[in-house]
Design an enzyme around this catalytic site. Structure first.
Site, PDB file in Angstrom:
ATOM      1  N   HIS A   1       0.784  -1.245   0.000  1.00 19.48           N
ATOM      2  CA  HIS A   1       0.000   0.000   0.000  1.00 19.48           C
ATOM      3  C   HIS A   1       0.807   1.282   0.000  1.00 19.48           C
ATOM      4  O   HIS A   1       0.219   2.363  -0.043  1.00 19.48           O
ATOM      5  CB  HIS A   1      -0.929   0.043   1.213  1.00 19.48           C
ATOM      6  CG  HIS A   1      -2.166  -0.761   1.024  1.00 19.48           C
ATOM      7  ND1 HIS A   1      -3.338  -0.206   0.575  1.00 19.48           N
ATOM      8  CD2 HIS A   1      -2.407  -2.073   1.206  1.00 19.48           C
ATOM      9  CE1 HIS A   1      -4.253  -1.147   0.495  1.00 19.48           C
ATOM     10  NE2 HIS A   1      -3.727  -2.295   0.870  1.00 19.48           N
TER      11      HIS A   1
ATOM     12  N   LYS B   1      -8.561  14.363   2.894  1.00 16.35           N
ATOM     13  CA  LYS B   1      -7.753  13.148   3.041  1.00 16.35           C
ATOM     14  C   LYS B   1      -6.966  13.326   4.329  1.00 16.35           C
ATOM     15  O   LYS B   1      -7.005  14.402   4.931  1.00 16.35           O
ATOM     16  CB  LYS B   1      -6.815  12.958   1.842  1.00 16.35           C
ATOM     17  CG  LYS B   1      -6.009  14.223   1.483  1.00 16.35           C
ATOM     18  CD  LYS B   1      -5.154  14.048   0.227  1.00 16.35           C
ATOM     19  CE  LYS B   1      -5.938  14.088  -1.048  1.00 16.35           C
ATOM     20  NZ  LYS B   1      -5.822  12.853  -1.823  1.00 16.35           N
ATOM     21  N   ARG B   2      -6.273  12.285   4.797  1.00 12.92           N
ATOM     22  CA  ARG B   2      -5.456  12.464   5.984  1.00 12.92           C
ATOM     23  C   ARG B   2      -4.454  13.601   5.768  1.00 12.92           C
ATOM     24  O   ARG B   2      -3.985  13.815   4.643  1.00 12.92           O
ATOM     25  CB  ARG B   2      -4.726  11.152   6.322  1.00 12.92           C
ATOM     26  CG  ARG B   2      -5.660  10.085   6.863  1.00 12.92           C
ATOM     27  CD  ARG B   2      -6.320  10.506   8.172  1.00 12.92           C
ATOM     28  NE  ARG B   2      -5.333  10.569   9.224  1.00 12.92           N
ATOM     29  CZ  ARG B   2      -5.180   9.637  10.165  1.00 12.92           C
ATOM     30  NH1 ARG B   2      -5.978   8.582  10.208  1.00 12.92           N
ATOM     31  NH2 ARG B   2      -4.249   9.777  11.078  1.00 12.92           N
TER      32      ARG B   2
ATOM     33  N   LYS C   1       1.022  14.609   1.097  1.00  9.39           N
ATOM     34  CA  LYS C   1      -0.223  14.941   0.392  1.00  9.39           C
ATOM     35  C   LYS C   1      -0.314  16.445   0.084  1.00  9.39           C
ATOM     36  O   LYS C   1      -1.191  16.888  -0.643  1.00  9.39           O
ATOM     37  CB  LYS C   1      -1.427  14.459   1.195  1.00  9.39           C
ATOM     38  CG  LYS C   1      -1.571  12.927   1.202  1.00  9.39           C
ATOM     39  CD  LYS C   1      -2.683  12.480   2.130  1.00  9.39           C
ATOM     40  CE  LYS C   1      -2.805  10.968   2.283  1.00  9.39           C
ATOM     41  NZ  LYS C   1      -3.454  10.311   1.133  1.00  9.39           N
TER      42      LYS C   1
ATOM     43  N   THR D   1      -7.405   6.740  -3.381  1.00  3.73           N
ATOM     44  CA  THR D   1      -8.724   6.231  -3.742  1.00  3.73           C
ATOM     45  C   THR D   1      -9.706   7.393  -3.779  1.00  3.73           C
ATOM     46  O   THR D   1     -10.672   7.369  -4.524  1.00  3.73           O
ATOM     47  CB  THR D   1      -9.197   5.177  -2.738  1.00  3.73           C
ATOM     48  OG1 THR D   1      -9.092   5.730  -1.423  1.00  3.73           O
ATOM     49  CG2 THR D   1      -8.381   3.928  -2.838  1.00  3.73           C
TER      50      THR D   1
ATOM     51  N   LYS E   1     -13.050   8.502  -6.333  1.00  5.20           N
ATOM     52  CA  LYS E   1     -14.414   8.800  -5.862  1.00  5.20           C
ATOM     53  C   LYS E   1     -14.896  10.131  -6.421  1.00  5.20           C
ATOM     54  O   LYS E   1     -16.040  10.261  -6.838  1.00  5.20           O
ATOM     55  CB  LYS E   1     -14.439   8.893  -4.327  1.00  5.20           C
ATOM     56  CG  LYS E   1     -13.959   7.663  -3.609  1.00  5.20           C
ATOM     57  CD  LYS E   1     -13.999   7.915  -2.099  1.00  5.20           C
ATOM     58  CE  LYS E   1     -12.815   7.312  -1.410  1.00  5.20           C
ATOM     59  NZ  LYS E   1     -12.801   7.546   0.045  1.00  5.20           N
TER      60      LYS E   1
HETATM   61  C1  PLP Z   1     -11.433   7.545   0.452  1.00  6.01           C
HETATM   62  C2  PLP Z   1     -11.154   8.014   1.819  1.00  6.01           C
HETATM   63  C3  PLP Z   1      -9.839   8.264   2.208  1.00  6.01           C
HETATM   64  C4  PLP Z   1      -8.667   8.114   1.264  1.00  6.01           C
HETATM   65  O1  PLP Z   1      -8.497   9.317   0.551  1.00  6.01           O
HETATM   66  P1  PLP Z   1      -7.152   9.586  -0.285  1.00  6.01           P
HETATM   67  O2  PLP Z   1      -7.453  10.877  -0.971  1.00  6.01           O
HETATM   68  O3  PLP Z   1      -7.021   8.464  -1.255  1.00  6.01           O
HETATM   69  O4  PLP Z   1      -6.056   9.679   0.674  1.00  6.01           O
HETATM   70  C5  PLP Z   1      -9.600   8.723   3.485  1.00  6.01           C
HETATM   71  N1  PLP Z   1     -10.613   8.909   4.361  1.00  6.01           N
HETATM   72  C6  PLP Z   1     -11.889   8.684   4.013  1.00  6.01           C
HETATM   73  C7  PLP Z   1     -12.965   8.923   5.014  1.00  6.01           C
HETATM   74  C8  PLP Z   1     -12.211   8.223   2.742  1.00  6.01           C
HETATM   75  O5  PLP Z   1     -13.479   7.990   2.424  1.00  6.01           O
END
Ligand code: PLP
Length: 805
Positions: free
Chosen positions: A367, A519-520, A525, A627, A631
């Site tokens: 990952h 995101k985190r 990032k 991910t 979305k």
């Molecule tokens: C999809 C998702 C993530 C991952 O987001 P990234 O932009 O890929 O880091 C983190 N937290 C939540 C709540 C998510 O739904």
């Protein structure tokens, strides 16, 4: 076809038209009233919203039970190959609405009732959300699959923002009870720790151990409209009843009872690190706990399926034909030496046979590429906690190195690089290496996920088959369709704006561009890059307040690991900038900055469909996939992003011109690493960057504490591993192109349609179909398991049909 926000998000849109028959509604109402009365012991006069949620949840659960039992019975009788998804995280979010959709029970239930449900926040971010999506897809594709993990009593902390700082609160998600789980105390299993290894004439024995019990809690995982209900089994730690009462503690009964907490702490709390290895003993206990309990369960189920064969001694020859185990990152890597221990020490197989079976059973998903995330457990800790496993790991390593030495004689450097044991500093075990040698398949992450805006222009086939989304390409120039799409987006934005106003008392302009970065919080990032852009926009408005400006609402959200100082400072900087920008009358409604508190699955489900612009701006080469990016694409946002992770595939699918791609490519970053990155150069050459940095440094955004951000500034100039300044200029210019397109709503929406049309590849149903055939050797099916109200013979008929395929 799920993704992080899961497939069900897109299903949500369609089912609103109501698949529910009248008789179903009547039955639902009856069940609801019965549960309100008998389960919750309330009448309508005293019932709260929460009571209504629980009454509805129990009613919906009742509709699952028959299908759940039937599915498991079906697996028992047909004995297909089982797929086990092992993960330390399952970021499930809320269950009620999704379950109703999967059962076709969706009707116009008051939104507020769904909002009473606590998120199951047993994950940190993408890795945990992926596990949840995969469970959904495996059930939808009719695989005999199981999710195995830990039932953390406290999930990911709740984030509060106080005076601009992140403050953590414990996530007591089980306080009101969890209607979706069923405890199975009758299947409790022992897990051993510590002790020593005794060499006897019939092999090694692990003795004098401390025992903790693993209590399983089962949660149903329904497939989409196929009557399949799989199981997620989460283990909870229980102290044995004689815990500390045998020997040295005899006489101190009270203390012994109090000490039960020590054992039960194993499943107390989720470690809140995303992409970071902390190396704590309790974490290693968690990792082994889930592995040891799960493998006992898997072997029990395997032996059980052999119960009626003529032979009395069971053969493990067919084990890899009946069992596939997927390791979600290295977190459950101890499953590899544990299965070897069971085969060799308990089942008395010879080493080579055991190793062959083990390798053919496991597959591993990597990952991350960040070195600080790689699990490297100290040998000393392993020796204390799991002495027999350490021996086994040494043996695996010996055989592994012998093989390499035979292939590459005298290549000492190669041996050192590929060893499972790292010698520099204290000895450590490289868990990724262990996974690679112990698996028959290794894969990285990329290409997944879904969730879509409301439209029926291509029929409903896309709900099961996201590749159908390609049909939208025929509608790119269809004016009615363009209007429909932009209307759906506008409605989603309005709804989210109302939510923000109600929950957080912030007012936003719903016709502004919603520029979202959720995101985190992580240096890689690059929320800081976004922040520098916001400051630049602010300075431009201030410089010429009458110049034309495309209004933006910049929304940034995400949790910082509690021990990650720099990430917490980034949050404080964003909230400080927001304070200045939002209060400046010259700026007005042209620019607003919102820090979105407590970003989590249920909030992702709200904000993503309301987004115009998705920020995916990690330094090229640092995000394994991401991910969130997928979305947003599927939900009608355009992407501003670097050529990193799955952004690359998104650009490939949609065409690079249909994303806003900027910045260094992986090769450029590598080149710069060779030559050396000089932050000062960019600061001197770029006046807008200089102005923004000078403001942060001088306390413009923190007048009461001018020195507040000195650590951040020092990092940016002297040890910025992620080269924020190097991409600043290109990023700002790319944002200008974004604004320009946003001024032309029709062209914007056309690009959105092209993106949605190209997003089918990122369905998790599609990903799982590939995993099934390429890794697990199982076949997805769209056969429906007969529902419980059909005769038993129906099950046999379906089983026969399945055999013919
Ligand atoms: C999809 C998702 C993530 C991952 O987001 P990234 O932009 O890929 O880091 C983190 N937290 C939540 C709540 C998510 O739904």
């Amino acid at each position: 076809m799920a993704t992080p926000v899961s497939d069900q998000e897109k299903r949500k849109q369609i089912s609103i038209r109501g698949i529910v028959g009248v008789e179903n509604v009547a039955e639902l109402k009856k069940g609801f009233n019965r549960h309100l009365h008998f389960t919750l012991v309330k009448d309508r006069n005293v019932a709260t919203q929460r009571d209504y949620y629980f009454a509805l949840a129990h009613t919906v659960r009742d509709h699952l039970v028959g299908r759940w039992i039937r599915t498991q019975q079906f697996y028992y009788e047909t004995d297909p190959k089982r797929v086990y998804y092992l993960s330390l995280e399952f970021y499930m979010g809320r269950t009620l609405q999704n379950t109703m959709i999967n059962l076709g029970l969706q009707n116009a239930c008051d939104e507020a009732i769904y909002q009473m449900e606590e998120d199951a926040g047993l994950g940190n971010g993408g890795l945990g959300r992926l596990a949840a999506c995969f469970l959904d897809s495996m059930a939808t594709l009719g695989l005999a699959a199981y999710g195995y993990g830990i039932r953390y009593e406290y999930g990911i902390f709740n984030q509060k923002i106080k005076e601009g700082w992140q403050v953590e609160e414990a996530d007591d998600w089980l306080r009101y009870g969890n209607p979706w789980e069923k405890a199975r105390p009758e299947f409790m299993l022992p897990v051993h720790f510590y002790g020593r290894v005794e060499e006897t004439k019939d092999g090694s024995k692990w003795v004098d151990t401390q025992v903790v019990l693993a209590m399983p809690y089962d949660t149903p995982i329904p497939g989409y409209m196929n009557n399949t209900v799989n199981t997620m089994r989460l283990w909870s730690a229980r102290a044995p009843n004689d815990f500390n009462l045998q020997d040295f503690n005899v006489g101190d009964y009270i203390q012994a009872v109090l000490d039960r907490n020590l054992a039960e702490n194993i499943s107390r709390v989720l470690y809140p690190n995303d992409n970071f290895f902390e190396g704590k003993e309790l974490r290693l206990k968690q990792e082994y706990f889930v592995v040891a309990a799960t493998l006992q369960d898997i072997i029990r189920r395997f032996k059980n399926s052999k119960r009626d064969s003529a032979s009395t001694t069971i053969s493990f020859e067919t084990f890899p034909d009946k069992v596939a185990i997927q390791l979600n990152d290295t977190h459950p890597a101890m499953a590899i030496p544990e299965l070897m221990r069971i085969f060799v020490d308990i089942e008395k197989l010879d080493w080579d046979t055991a190793w062959d079976l083990t390798k053919r059973t496991f597959a591993y998903t990597n990952h991350t590429v960040l070195p600080e995330a790689l699990e490297r457990w100290p040998v000393q800790l392993m020796e204390t906690l799991l002495p027999r496993h350490l021996q086994i790991i040494y043996q695996i390593n010996q055989n592994h190195l012998d093989r390499i030495a035979a292939l590459f004689p005298k290549d000492m450097d190669r041996l050192r690089r590929m060893s499972l044991i790292e010698e520099d500093g204290g000895k450590r075990i490289n868990m990724a290496h262990l996974c690679i040698v112990g698996s028959h398949a290794v894969n990285g992450v990329a290409e997944i996920h879904s969730n879509i805006i409301k439209t029926d222009a291509i029929g409903e086939e896309y709900v099961k088959e996201l590749s159908q989304l390609q049909k939208l390409n025929d509608l790119v120039d269809d004016d009615t369709f363009i209007r429909d799409i932009s209307k759906v987006k506008q409605e989603n934005k309005l709804k989210f704006a109302q939510y923000l106003e109600k929950e957080y008392k912030v007012k936003i302009n719903p016709s502004s561009m919603f520029d979202v970065h959720v995101k985190r919080i992580h240096e890689y990032k690059r929320q800081l890059l976004n922040c520098l852009h916001i400051i630049t926009l602010y300075n431009r408005i201030k410089k010429d307040p009458t110049a034309p400006f495309v209004p933006r609402t910049v929304i940034i959200g995400g949790k910082a690991a509690p021990g990650y100082h720099m990430a917490k400072m980034i949050i404080k900087l964003i909230t400080s900038v927001a304070e200045v920008v939002n209060k400046d009358p010259v700026v007005g409604s042209n620019l607003k900055v919102i820090f979105l508190e407590n970003y989590r699955v249920s909030l992702a489900e709200k904000v993503i469909p309301a987004t115009d612009l998705s920020e995916q701006i990690s330094t090229a080469g640092t995000e394994a996939s991401g991910t969130g990016n997928m979305k947003f694409m599927l939900n009608g946002a355009l992407t501003i992003g670097t050529m990193d992770g799955a952004n690359v595939e998104m650009a490939e699918e949609a065409g690079e011109d249909n994303l806003f791609i900027f910045g260094m490519r992986v090769e450029d970053v590598a080149e710069m690493d060779k030559k050396g990155y000089d932050a000062m150069k960019y600061y001197k050459e770029l006046p807008e960057l200089k102005q923004a940095i000078d403001q942060i440094k001088s306390g413009f955004f923190s007048p009461k504490q001018p020195e507040l951000f000195k650590d951040l500034i020092n990092m940016l100039f002297n040890h910025d591993r992620f080269k924020v300044f190097a991409d600043f200029e290109d990023y700002v210019q790319c944002q200008e192109r974004v604004s320009k397109l946003y001024e032309n709503p029709k062209e914007w929406t056309k690009m959105v349609i092209k993106n949605i049309a190209a997003s089918g590849k990122f369905s998790s149903d599609r990903t799982i179909t590939d995993y099934a055939t390429e890794i697990w050797g199982v076949e997805p099916t769209d056969l429906k398991i007969p529902p419980p109200n059909e005769p038993r013979e129906a099950i046999e008929e379906t089983a026969r049909a399945l055999k013919k395929m």
